[in-house]
Design a protein around this motif. Structure first.
Motif, PDB file in Angstrom:
ATOM      1  N   UNK A  43     107.404 145.122   1.734  1.00  0.00           N
ATOM      2  CA  UNK A  43     106.988 146.249   0.901  1.00  0.00           C
ATOM      3  C   UNK A  43     105.569 146.027   0.400  1.00  0.00           C
ATOM      4  N   UNK A  44     104.803 147.095   0.370  1.00  0.00           N
ATOM      5  CA  UNK A  44     103.431 147.047  -0.135  1.00  0.00           C
ATOM      6  C   UNK A  44     103.261 148.109  -1.215  1.00  0.00           C
ATOM      7  N   UNK A  45     102.347 147.884  -2.173  1.00  0.00           N
ATOM      8  CA  UNK A  45     102.173 148.849  -3.269  1.00  0.00           C
ATOM      9  C   UNK A  45     101.621 150.179  -2.775  1.00  0.00           C
ATOM     10  N   UNK A  46     101.964 151.232  -3.507  1.00  0.00           N
ATOM     11  CA  UNK A  46     101.462 152.572  -3.205  1.00  0.00           C
ATOM     12  C   UNK A  46      99.998 152.671  -3.622  1.00  0.00           C
ATOM     13  N   UNK A  47      99.263 153.588  -2.992  1.00  0.00           N
ATOM     14  CA  UNK A  47      97.836 153.749  -3.304  1.00  0.00           C
ATOM     15  C   UNK A  47      97.605 154.188  -4.744  1.00  0.00           C
ATOM     16  N   UNK A  48      98.605 154.804  -5.374  1.00  0.00           N
ATOM     17  CA  UNK A  48      98.449 155.163  -6.779  1.00  0.00           C
ATOM     18  C   UNK A  48      98.337 153.935  -7.677  1.00  0.00           C
ATOM     19  N   UNK A  49      98.798 152.782  -7.190  1.00  0.00           N
ATOM     20  CA  UNK A  49      98.661 151.548  -7.959  1.00  0.00           C
ATOM     21  C   UNK A  49      97.198 151.169  -8.109  1.00  0.00           C
ATOM     22  N   UNK A  50      96.395 151.413  -7.083  1.00  0.00           N
ATOM     23  CA  UNK A  50      94.962 151.160  -7.177  1.00  0.00           C
ATOM     24  C   UNK A  50      94.308 152.132  -8.146  1.00  0.00           C
ATOM     25  N   UNK A  51      94.745 153.377  -8.150  1.00  0.00           N
ATOM     26  CA  UNK A  51      94.233 154.354  -9.118  1.00  0.00           C
ATOM     27  C   UNK A  51      94.546 153.928 -10.541  1.00  0.00           C
ATOM     28  N   UNK A  52      95.756 153.471 -10.768  1.00  0.00           N
ATOM     29  CA  UNK A  52      96.136 153.016 -12.105  1.00  0.00           C
ATOM     30  C   UNK A  52      95.306 151.799 -12.525  1.00  0.00           C
ATOM     31  N   UNK A  53      95.079 150.868 -11.604  1.00  0.00           N
ATOM     32  CA  UNK A  53      94.282 149.680 -11.922  1.00  0.00           C
ATOM     33  C   UNK A  53      92.847 150.054 -12.236  1.00  0.00           C
ATOM     34  N   UNK A  54      92.306 151.072 -11.541  1.00  0.00           N
ATOM     35  CA  UNK A  54      90.942 151.515 -11.812  1.00  0.00           C
ATOM     36  C   UNK A  54      90.836 152.140 -13.191  1.00  0.00           C
ATOM     37  N   UNK A  55      91.829 152.960 -13.556  1.00  0.00           N
ATOM     38  CA  UNK A  55      91.822 153.554 -14.894  1.00  0.00           C
ATOM     39  C   UNK A  55      91.981 152.487 -15.969  1.00  0.00           C
ATOM     40  N   UNK A  56      92.771 151.479 -15.687  1.00  0.00           N
ATOM     41  CA  UNK A  56      92.973 150.393 -16.648  1.00  0.00           C
ATOM     42  C   UNK A  56      91.710 149.564 -16.833  1.00  0.00           C
ATOM     43  N   UNK A  57      90.937 149.386 -15.763  1.00  0.00           N
ATOM     44  CA  UNK A  57      89.711 148.585 -15.847  1.00  0.00           C
ATOM     45  C   UNK A  57      88.622 149.284 -16.653  1.00  0.00           C
ATOM     46  N   UNK A  58      88.686 150.616 -16.755  1.00  0.00           N
ATOM     47  CA  UNK A  58      87.675 151.342 -17.527  1.00  0.00           C
ATOM     48  C   UNK A  58      87.737 151.016 -19.008  1.00  0.00           C
TER      49      UNK A  58
END
Length: 201
Positions: free
Chosen positions: A30-45
């Motif tokens: 299993x691999x993470x969904x692309x929305x996980x990268x979106x969430x990480x980007x919002x969190x990094x802001x």
């Protein structure tokens, strides 16, 4: 039949639940969904000017994060220069918690916190980035319960000694009946002299 094959081949958020319901074919990767990268980007802001450091780390974590599920347990791997790996067998799992904040729910994500009997308050493994978190949680619950002995049964090391629950109950009943019989005999012995003395008079 032919018009359904292209729809199955197209990637999308609805494809993982179809693969995971009710149970996956093991072993599964299993691999993470692309929305996980979106969430990480919002969190990094939230870090302000240094957001790019967290964003870079989140990107490589997203690209390398892999979950492997087999008959024995689940393994989580991530990292490029420093490869990290966490493996848990189903027998070690003690509890499972499902958490998600507002942004995660908006993106269809949640975190599965898997706890063991290690004595630590922190979760031993946090499964994140998957949109089919509820089927996965139910799957882990089923495997966790299936790997433990049922309630009311003795552990294997006690059963190997030759003492079953039925045999222990029978021994207790036999011991109780023996005590009652000995008390009745003692009572009879105590009543015999008095009855003999009355006959002599």
């Amino acid at each position: 039949m032919n018009h359904e094959n292209p729809a199955r081949a197209q990637p999308g958020p609805a494809s993982p639940p179809a693969v995971w319901g009710p149970l996956p074919a093991l072993p599964a990767t299993l691999r993470p969904h692309r929305n996980f990268l979106t969430y990480s980007a919002l969190e990094s802001l939230l870090l302000g000017p240094a957001f790019w450091v967290k964003l870079l780390y989140s990107y490589f974590r997203y690209r390398t994060l892999v979950y492997e599920v087999d008959e024995e347990g689940i393994t989580m791997r991530w990292g490029i220069f420093f490869r990290r790996e966490v493996s848990l067998t189903y027998a070690r799992i003690q509890d499972i918690h499902l958490t998600s904040n507002v942004v995660e729910r908006w993106l269809g994500l949640a975190r599965i916190q898997v706890q063991t009997a290690s004595g630590s308050a922190k979760a031993e493994m946090i499964i994140e980035g998957l949109q089919f978190f509820e089927p996965l949680r139910d799957f882990l619950y089923d495997r966790m319960r299936g790997s433990r002995p049922r309630l009311g049964t003795a552990p294997p090391h006690e059963l190997s000694r030759g003492a079953s629950p039925e045999a222990a109950t029978l021994e207790e009943l036999t011991a109780t009946l023996r005590e009652v019989a000995s008390e009745v005999r003692a009572l009879r012995e105590a009543l015999r002299p008095s009855s003999g003395g009355s006959r002599a008079d």
